[in-house]
Design a protein around this motif. Structure first.
Motif, short mmCIF file in Angstrom:
data_model
loop_
_atom_site.label_atom_id
_atom_site.label_comp_id
_atom_site.label_asym_id
_atom_site.label_seq_id
_atom_site.Cartn_x
_atom_site.Cartn_y
_atom_site.Cartn_z
N ILE A 1 0.83 -1.21 0.00
CA ILE A 1 0.00 0.00 0.00
C ILE A 1 0.87 1.26 0.00
O ILE A 1 0.63 2.20 -0.76
N GLN A 2 1.90 1.26 0.84
CA GLN A 2 2.76 2.44 0.94
C GLN A 2 3.55 2.69 -0.34
O GLN A 2 3.81 3.83 -0.71
N GLU A 3 3.92 1.62 -1.04
CA GLU A 3 4.73 1.76 -2.24
C GLU A 3 3.90 2.09 -3.48
O GLU A 3 4.38 2.77 -4.38
N GLU A 4 2.65 1.64 -3.53
CA GLU A 4 1.90 1.70 -4.78
C GLU A 4 0.71 2.65 -4.80
O GLU A 4 0.28 3.04 -5.89
N GLU A 5 0.15 3.01 -3.62
CA GLU A 5 -1.09 3.78 -3.70
C GLU A 5 -1.28 4.79 -2.58
O GLU A 5 -2.36 5.38 -2.45
N LEU A 6 -0.25 5.04 -1.79
CA LEU A 6 -0.44 5.81 -0.56
C LEU A 6 -0.97 7.22 -0.81
O LEU A 6 -1.91 7.67 -0.15
N GLY A 7 -0.38 7.94 -1.77
CA GLY A 7 -0.76 9.33 -1.99
C GLY A 7 -2.20 9.50 -2.41
O GLY A 7 -2.79 10.58 -2.22
N GLU A 8 -2.79 8.47 -2.99
CA GLU A 8 -4.15 8.58 -3.52
C GLU A 8 -5.22 8.04 -2.57
O GLU A 8 -6.42 8.14 -2.86
N ILE A 9 -4.84 7.45 -1.44
CA ILE A 9 -5.82 6.91 -0.51
C ILE A 9 -6.62 8.05 0.11
O ILE A 9 -6.06 9.08 0.50
N ARG A 10 -7.92 7.87 0.23
CA ARG A 10 -8.80 8.91 0.75
C ARG A 10 -9.48 8.46 2.04
O ARG A 10 -9.79 7.28 2.22
N PHE A 11 -9.73 9.44 2.90
CA PHE A 11 -10.47 9.24 4.15
C PHE A 11 -11.72 10.12 4.08
O PHE A 11 -11.61 11.35 4.01
N GLY A 12 -12.90 9.48 4.06
CA GLY A 12 -14.15 10.21 3.97
C GLY A 12 -15.01 9.99 5.20
O GLY A 12 -15.09 8.85 5.71
N TRP A 13 -15.68 11.03 5.66
CA TRP A 13 -16.45 10.97 6.91
C TRP A 13 -17.87 11.46 6.68
O TRP A 13 -18.12 12.39 5.91
N ALA A 14 -18.83 10.84 7.42
CA ALA A 14 -20.22 11.30 7.42
C ALA A 14 -20.77 11.20 8.83
O ALA A 14 -20.55 10.20 9.52
N GLY A 15 -21.48 12.25 9.27
CA GLY A 15 -22.11 12.21 10.58
C GLY A 15 -21.35 12.93 11.66
O GLY A 15 -20.48 13.78 11.40
N ALA A 16 -21.68 12.57 12.91
CA ALA A 16 -21.12 13.25 14.09
C ALA A 16 -19.63 12.94 14.25
O ALA A 16 -19.13 11.93 13.74
N THR A 17 -18.95 13.80 14.97
CA THR A 17 -17.51 13.61 15.21
C THR A 17 -17.22 13.37 16.68
O THR A 17 -16.13 13.66 17.17
N GLN A 18 -18.21 12.81 17.38
CA GLN A 18 -18.01 12.45 18.79
C GLN A 18 -18.79 11.19 19.11
O GLN A 18 -19.80 10.87 18.47
N LEU A 19 -18.32 10.47 20.10
CA LEU A 19 -18.92 9.21 20.52
C LEU A 19 -20.35 9.42 20.99
O LEU A 19 -20.65 10.44 21.63
N GLY A 20 -21.23 8.47 20.67
CA GLY A 20 -22.60 8.52 21.14
C GLY A 20 -23.59 9.04 20.11
O GLY A 20 -24.80 9.01 20.33
N GLN A 21 -23.09 9.54 18.99
CA GLN A 21 -23.94 9.98 17.89
C GLN A 21 -23.50 9.28 16.61
O GLN A 21 -22.33 8.94 16.45
#
Length: 335
Positions: free
Chosen positions: A264-284
């Motif tokens: 992963i680090q050698e072949e695709e690292l720069g293009e990996i994405r992190f996407g989020w939906a919803g609350a940013t705290q525990l319990g929601q």
């Protein structure tokens, strides 16, 4: 004469080593412990359609192929656990045991001993580990689906689904105990480390998604490319991002996990994405996905008042050993 003797010794040594290998192979040891009627229930042809028919709901809602823990005696259960333990890392095996044990918690909460049963987990074999160079097996039940493919001793594990309900035990002597907490906490750590501009890229939806998008699909293609790229994070955030990916890889044996991370680090690292939906705290309710060129991670905790986790790792080219199967037939005389 000496050549004949040496040849005989070589043949004997090969047979002896093969015998030792198969005797010490946890899959073979488990299968050898089964009665014939149990073997007939547990073993299928390699291309049987049930191999890719998987789910993560309770077995009373979606019957599994193979033989269940409830149908095994204590010694057979022990040998099956040895097989599972040998095929996962210590971390992965611990997570699987804790998830199974949550069935006891759910039974106490609900009073339903039919749906909530820690022995309703099944194992199925496709092909014969004693005689076939290519074979596979699965271990599955509520909130666990582990799908192994083995080619000449080389193993892959995908899809890998692990879930937790309750994600945090709400009452009783184990109140506050969490399962799959690192997957959740590392996600929160990453999203909450982003500045406003970065968060605007990462958060692709205000409300959480109620379920993993890919569900129990047999084949998965890349989802829409949402979220922030690895290359758009600072060094500290990148370290957390890699720790998050590593937590999912940590289910696998160490050598497999290290090799995959290196790839992963050698072949695709720069293009990996992190996407989020919803609350940013525990319990929601909250959901995230991590997507690269070759893989997809999904996490959601929205159901049951945001106390019910689903996680999955999908390999676009390697689910159910597709890459190993392709390799096998490319190098086989009978393809």
């Amino acid at each position: 004469m000496k050549k004949i003797v040496l040849l005989g010794l070589l043949i004997f040594s090969c047979i002896f080593l093969a015998f030792i290998f198969f005797q010490s192979n946890p899959a073979t040891k488990f299968l050898d412990s089964l009665r014939q009627d149990q073997k007939e229930k547990a073993m299928f042809s390699f291309n049987d359609s049930t191999k890719t028919r998987w789910h993560y709901v309770p077995s009373s809602m979606f019957p599994r192929a193979g033989i269940s823990l409830a149908e095994l005696d204590m010694n057979q259960q022990k040998l099956l656990h040895e097989l599972i333990e040998s095929s996962l890392s210590e971390t992965g095996y611990s997570k699987a045991k804790r998830i199974i044990d949550l069935e006891n918690v759910l039974r106490e909460i609900s009073g339903d001993s039919v749906m909530r049963d820690p022995e309703k987990y099944s194992v199925a074999f496709y092909g014969n580990p004693e005689s076939d160079s290519l074979w596979s097996w699965s271990f599955e039940g509520h909130h666990i689906s582990l799908n192994f493919t083995v080619l000449n001793g080389v193993q892959s594990i995908a899809p890998r689904f692990l879930g937790a309900n309750p994600a945090m035990i709400p009452s009783g002597p184990r109140k506050g105990e969490r399962t799959l907490d690192r997957e959740e906490d590392l996600g929160f750590q990453l999203i909450n480390s982003l500045n406003q501009d970065q968060k605007a890229l990462a958060v692709f939806q205000e409300n959480s998604i109620n379920e993993i998008v890919t569900r129990n699909s047999i084949d998965v293609d890349p989802l829409a490319p949402v979220g922030i790229k690895y290359s758009e994070l600072n060094a500290t955030q990148q370290e957390v991002f890699l720790s998050l990916i590593d937590e999912y890889l940590a289910t696998m044996p160490d050598e497999l996990a290290k090799a995959r991370m290196k790839n992963i680090q050698e072949e695709e690292l720069g293009e990996i994405r992190f996407g989020w939906a919803g609350a940013t705290q525990l319990g929601q309710g909250h959901y995230y996905r991590v997507q690269g060129k070759s893989f997809l991670i999904e996490f959601d905790n929205t159901q049951s008042n945001s106390n019910h986790i689903h996680t999955v790792w999908r390999d676009f080219d390697g689910d159910f050993g597709k890459d190993l199967i392709k390799e096998h037939y490319a190098n086989s005389d009978h393809h």
